[in-house]
Design a protein around this motif. Structure first.
Motif, PDB file in Angstrom:
ATOM      1  N   THR A 203       0.829  -1.204   0.000  1.00 26.25           N
ATOM      2  CA  THR A 203       0.000   0.000   0.000  1.00 26.25           C
ATOM      3  C   THR A 203       0.865   1.256   0.000  1.00 26.25           C
ATOM      4  OG1 THR A 203      -1.793  -1.137   1.172  1.00 26.25           O
ATOM      5  CG2 THR A 203      -1.787   1.267   1.251  1.00 26.25           C
ATOM      6  N   LEU A 204       1.890   1.271   0.855  1.00 22.56           N
ATOM      7  CA  LEU A 204       2.757   2.442   0.933  1.00 22.56           C
ATOM      8  C   LEU A 204       3.524   2.656  -0.365  1.00 22.56           C
ATOM      9  CD1 LEU A 204       4.147   2.056   4.569  1.00 22.56           C
ATOM     10  CD2 LEU A 204       2.455   3.713   3.748  1.00 22.56           C
ATOM     11  N   VAL A 205       3.964   1.561  -0.977  1.00 20.24           N
ATOM     12  CA  VAL A 205       4.675   1.676  -2.253  1.00 20.24           C
ATOM     13  C   VAL A 205       3.740   2.220  -3.326  1.00 20.24           C
ATOM     14  CG1 VAL A 205       5.755   0.370  -4.127  1.00 20.24           C
ATOM     15  CG2 VAL A 205       6.405  -0.077  -1.758  1.00 20.24           C
ATOM     16  N   TYR A 206       2.503   1.723  -3.356  1.00 18.94           N
ATOM     17  CA  TYR A 206       1.570   2.216  -4.374  1.00 18.94           C
ATOM     18  C   TYR A 206       1.252   3.695  -4.152  1.00 18.94           C
ATOM     19  CZ  TYR A 206      -2.121   2.867  -7.640  1.00 18.94           C
ATOM     20  OH  TYR A 206      -2.847   3.371  -8.690  1.00 18.94           O
ATOM     21  N   VAL A 207       1.005   4.068  -2.914  1.00 20.25           N
ATOM     22  CA  VAL A 207       0.705   5.470  -2.629  1.00 20.25           C
ATOM     23  C   VAL A 207       1.873   6.362  -3.033  1.00 20.25           C
ATOM     24  CG1 VAL A 207       0.337   7.119  -0.743  1.00 20.25           C
ATOM     25  CG2 VAL A 207      -0.985   5.008  -0.815  1.00 20.25           C
ATOM     26  N   ARG A 208       3.067   5.846  -2.858  1.00 19.18           N
ATOM     27  CA  ARG A 208       4.258   6.621  -3.214  1.00 19.18           C
ATOM     28  C   ARG A 208       4.404   6.788  -4.725  1.00 19.18           C
ATOM     29  NH1 ARG A 208       7.752  10.369  -1.189  1.00 19.18           N
ATOM     30  NH2 ARG A 208       9.726  10.279  -2.305  1.00 19.18           N
ATOM     31  N   ARG A 209       4.192   5.698  -5.481  1.00 25.34           N
ATOM     32  CA  ARG A 209       4.447   5.719  -6.914  1.00 25.34           C
ATOM     33  C   ARG A 209       3.210   5.883  -7.776  1.00 25.34           C
ATOM     34  NH1 ARG A 209       8.369   7.542  -8.834  1.00 25.34           N
ATOM     35  NH2 ARG A 209       8.206   6.309 -10.734  1.00 25.34           N
ATOM     36  N   ARG A 210       2.045   5.489  -7.251  1.00 28.57           N
ATOM     37  CA  ARG A 210       0.795   5.519  -8.008  1.00 28.57           C
ATOM     38  C   ARG A 210       0.927   4.730  -9.312  1.00 28.57           C
ATOM     39  NH1 ARG A 210      -2.279   9.663  -5.602  1.00 28.57           N
ATOM     40  NH2 ARG A 210      -4.087   8.934  -6.791  1.00 28.57           N
ATOM     41  N   SER A 211       1.593   3.590  -9.204  1.00 24.13           N
ATOM     42  CA  SER A 211       1.798   2.703 -10.353  1.00 24.13           C
ATOM     43  C   SER A 211       1.670   1.263  -9.875  1.00 24.13           C
ATOM     44  CB  SER A 211       3.175   2.928 -10.971  1.00 24.13           C
ATOM     45  OG  SER A 211       3.470   1.909 -11.920  1.00 24.13           O
ATOM     46  N   LEU A 212       0.997   0.435 -10.672  1.00 23.51           N
ATOM     47  CA  LEU A 212       0.807  -0.965 -10.298  1.00 23.51           C
ATOM     48  C   LEU A 212       2.038  -1.826 -10.545  1.00 23.51           C
ATOM     49  CD1 LEU A 212      -2.810  -1.724 -11.567  1.00 23.51           C
ATOM     50  CD2 LEU A 212      -2.012  -1.786  -9.198  1.00 23.51           C
ATOM     51  N   PHE A 213       2.960  -1.357 -11.333  1.00 25.26           N
ATOM     52  CA  PHE A 213       4.086  -2.187 -11.754  1.00 25.26           C
ATOM     53  C   PHE A 213       4.822  -2.795 -10.560  1.00 25.26           C
ATOM     54  CE2 PHE A 213       8.670  -2.547 -12.635  1.00 25.26           C
ATOM     55  CZ  PHE A 213       8.641  -3.478 -13.665  1.00 25.26           C
ATOM     56  N   ALA A 214       5.233  -1.979  -9.601  1.00 25.56           N
ATOM     57  CA  ALA A 214       6.039  -2.469  -8.489  1.00 25.56           C
ATOM     58  C   ALA A 214       5.256  -3.400  -7.584  1.00 25.56           C
ATOM     59  CB  ALA A 214       6.603  -1.295  -7.691  1.00 25.56           C
ATOM     60  N   VAL A 215       4.008  -3.044  -7.273  1.00 28.92           N
ATOM     61  CA  VAL A 215       3.256  -3.837  -6.297  1.00 28.92           C
ATOM     62  C   VAL A 215       2.771  -5.158  -6.892  1.00 28.92           C
ATOM     63  CG1 VAL A 215       2.594  -1.905  -4.838  1.00 28.92           C
ATOM     64  CG2 VAL A 215       1.162  -2.488  -6.800  1.00 28.92           C
ATOM     65  N   VAL A 216       2.369  -5.145  -8.153  1.00 23.01           N
ATOM     66  CA  VAL A 216       1.982  -6.405  -8.795  1.00 23.01           C
ATOM     67  C   VAL A 216       3.196  -7.323  -8.884  1.00 23.01           C
ATOM     68  CG1 VAL A 216       1.281  -7.478 -10.961  1.00 23.01           C
ATOM     69  CG2 VAL A 216       0.023  -5.510 -10.094  1.00 23.01           C
ATOM     70  N   GLY A 217       4.321  -6.781  -9.340  1.00 20.76           N
ATOM     71  CA  GLY A 217       5.527  -7.587  -9.459  1.00 20.76           C
ATOM     72  C   GLY A 217       5.972  -8.162  -8.128  1.00 20.76           C
ATOM     73  N   ALA A 218       5.962  -7.335  -7.068  1.00 21.74           N
ATOM     74  CA  ALA A 218       6.392  -7.794  -5.751  1.00 21.74           C
ATOM     75  C   ALA A 218       5.447  -8.852  -5.197  1.00 21.74           C
ATOM     76  CB  ALA A 218       6.477  -6.612  -4.794  1.00 21.74           C
ATOM     77  N   HIS A 219       4.157  -8.627  -5.356  1.00 19.34           N
ATOM     78  CA  HIS A 219       3.157  -9.576  -4.850  1.00 19.34           C
ATOM     79  C   HIS A 219       3.322 -10.940  -5.532  1.00 19.34           C
ATOM     80  CE1 HIS A 219      -1.177  -9.693  -3.084  1.00 19.34           C
ATOM     81  NE2 HIS A 219      -0.615 -10.882  -3.003  1.00 19.34           N
ATOM     82  N   VAL A 220       3.483 -10.928  -6.839  1.00 15.35           N
ATOM     83  CA  VAL A 220       3.658 -12.176  -7.581  1.00 15.35           C
ATOM     84  C   VAL A 220       4.964 -12.857  -7.184  1.00 15.35           C
ATOM     85  CG1 VAL A 220       4.047 -13.163  -9.870  1.00 15.35           C
ATOM     86  CG2 VAL A 220       2.242 -11.471  -9.541  1.00 15.35           C
ATOM     87  N   LEU A 221       6.045 -12.103  -7.103  1.00 13.18           N
ATOM     88  CA  LEU A 221       7.339 -12.693  -6.774  1.00 13.18           C
ATOM     89  C   LEU A 221       7.341 -13.337  -5.392  1.00 13.18           C
ATOM     90  CD1 LEU A 221       9.841 -10.041  -8.185  1.00 13.18           C
ATOM     91  CD2 LEU A 221       9.504 -12.384  -8.994  1.00 13.18           C
ATOM     92  N   ILE A 222       6.692 -12.706  -4.431  1.00 17.47           N
ATOM     93  CA  ILE A 222       6.658 -13.269  -3.074  1.00 17.47           C
ATOM     94  C   ILE A 222       5.898 -14.589  -3.053  1.00 17.47           C
ATOM     95  CG2 ILE A 222       5.683 -12.921  -0.765  1.00 17.47           C
ATOM     96  CD1 ILE A 222       6.498  -9.976  -1.026  1.00 17.47           C
ATOM     97  N   TRP A 223       4.768 -14.634  -3.785  1.00 15.22           N
ATOM     98  CA  TRP A 223       4.034 -15.899  -3.854  1.00 15.22           C
ATOM     99  C   TRP A 223       4.850 -16.961  -4.584  1.00 15.22           C
ATOM    100  CZ3 TRP A 223       0.595 -17.628  -0.842  1.00 15.22           C
ATOM    101  CH2 TRP A 223      -0.397 -16.806  -0.297  1.00 15.22           C
ATOM    102  N   LEU A 224       5.569 -16.559  -5.627  1.00 14.89           N
ATOM    103  CA  LEU A 224       6.398 -17.522  -6.350  1.00 14.89           C
ATOM    104  C   LEU A 224       7.528 -18.059  -5.471  1.00 14.89           C
ATOM    105  CD1 LEU A 224       6.648 -15.932  -9.920  1.00 14.89           C
ATOM    106  CD2 LEU A 224       5.302 -17.922  -9.211  1.00 14.89           C
TER     107      LEU A 224
END
Length: 233
Positions: A203-224
């Motif tokens: 949430t903090l990363v998205y609020v900071r960047r207002r872009s889905l790229f980082a949070v989608v990538g991080a979320h997927v990578l952690i699950w992987l």
């Protein structure tokens, strides 16, 4: 226009083709209901009816929820993808992706001892069902979870709530709370504490960047990483 990487950014209200503000009308209300309540509603229905869904069915349902929200965005709200935080990433976004992955993983790992010390219940399942259903389905589930949850709870919810609250931080807080409560429907308390902390990072990363790229990538990578741990651990 406020700087896009300013965490205190106030989202501009949506203005339609006539120049009139349309920040929180019926289409957006419907979109928010689906985005914030769709996943917990499905989990609650499955638990109430004692229905054990196959992972493939769960994956299909999650993509269906995303499809509904995208339909609201494109057809009913008549807005573009950028209204969901979809934009071309740059090098800074790549750095945020790495930071979000590391911090999100640490939020999960570092709280493990605390969860055990407090005696909080955990499901003990971190590999997306790889033992029972195989690596292919586990990877598909990891990608689906990361994409769908981030688009619904970060991209759509934060952007739309920020339009009404005029504060990305307030919108992020509301979205984070909704995300945590959504997982409380089917997750154990120990798991919930960990996912809440990881979601706070996203949430903090998205609020900071207002872009889905980082949070989608991080979320997927952690699950992987969880899938890899189940396979090779």
């Amino acid at each position: 226009m406020p700087a896009q990487n300013d965490p205190t950014t106030v989202a501009p209200p949506y203005v339609d083709a006539t120049g009139e503000r349309d920040a929180f009308e019926r289409p957006t209300v419907v979109g928010l209901v689906v985005a914030l309540l769709g996943i917990p509603a499905l989990s609650f229905a499955a638990r109430t009816l004692s229905v054990g869904l196959h992972p493939v069915a769960e994956i299909a349902l999650l993509w269906s929820l995303l499809g509904v929200v995208l339909g609201v965005v494109f057809v009913w709200e008549d807005r573009p993808l950028r209204s969901l935080g979809v934009r071309r990433p740059d090098r800074i976004d790549a750095a945020y992706l790495l930071a979000a992955t590391v911090l999100g993983f640490l939020a999960l790992a570092a709280t493990g001892p605390l969860v055990e010390m407090l005696g909080l219940a955990q499901s003990g399942q971190t590999g997306m069902g790889v033992e029972e259903y195989g690596v292919g389905i586990a990877v598909a589930a990891a990608v689906t979870t990361g994409v769908v949850e981030e688009v619904l709870y970060r991209g759509y919810a934060i952007e739309r709530l920020a339009e009404r609250s005029e504060s990305a931080l307030v919108a992020g807080g509301l979205s984070w709370a909704a995300f945590t409560v959504a997982h409380a429907v089917s997750w154990q308390l120990g798991d919930l504490l960990q996912v809440a902390l990881a979601a706070l990072v996203f949430t903090l990363v998205y609020v900071r960047r207002r872009s889905l790229f980082a949070v989608v990538g991080a979320h997927v990578l952690i699950w992987l990483l969880g899938v890899l741990g189940a396979v090779y651990g």
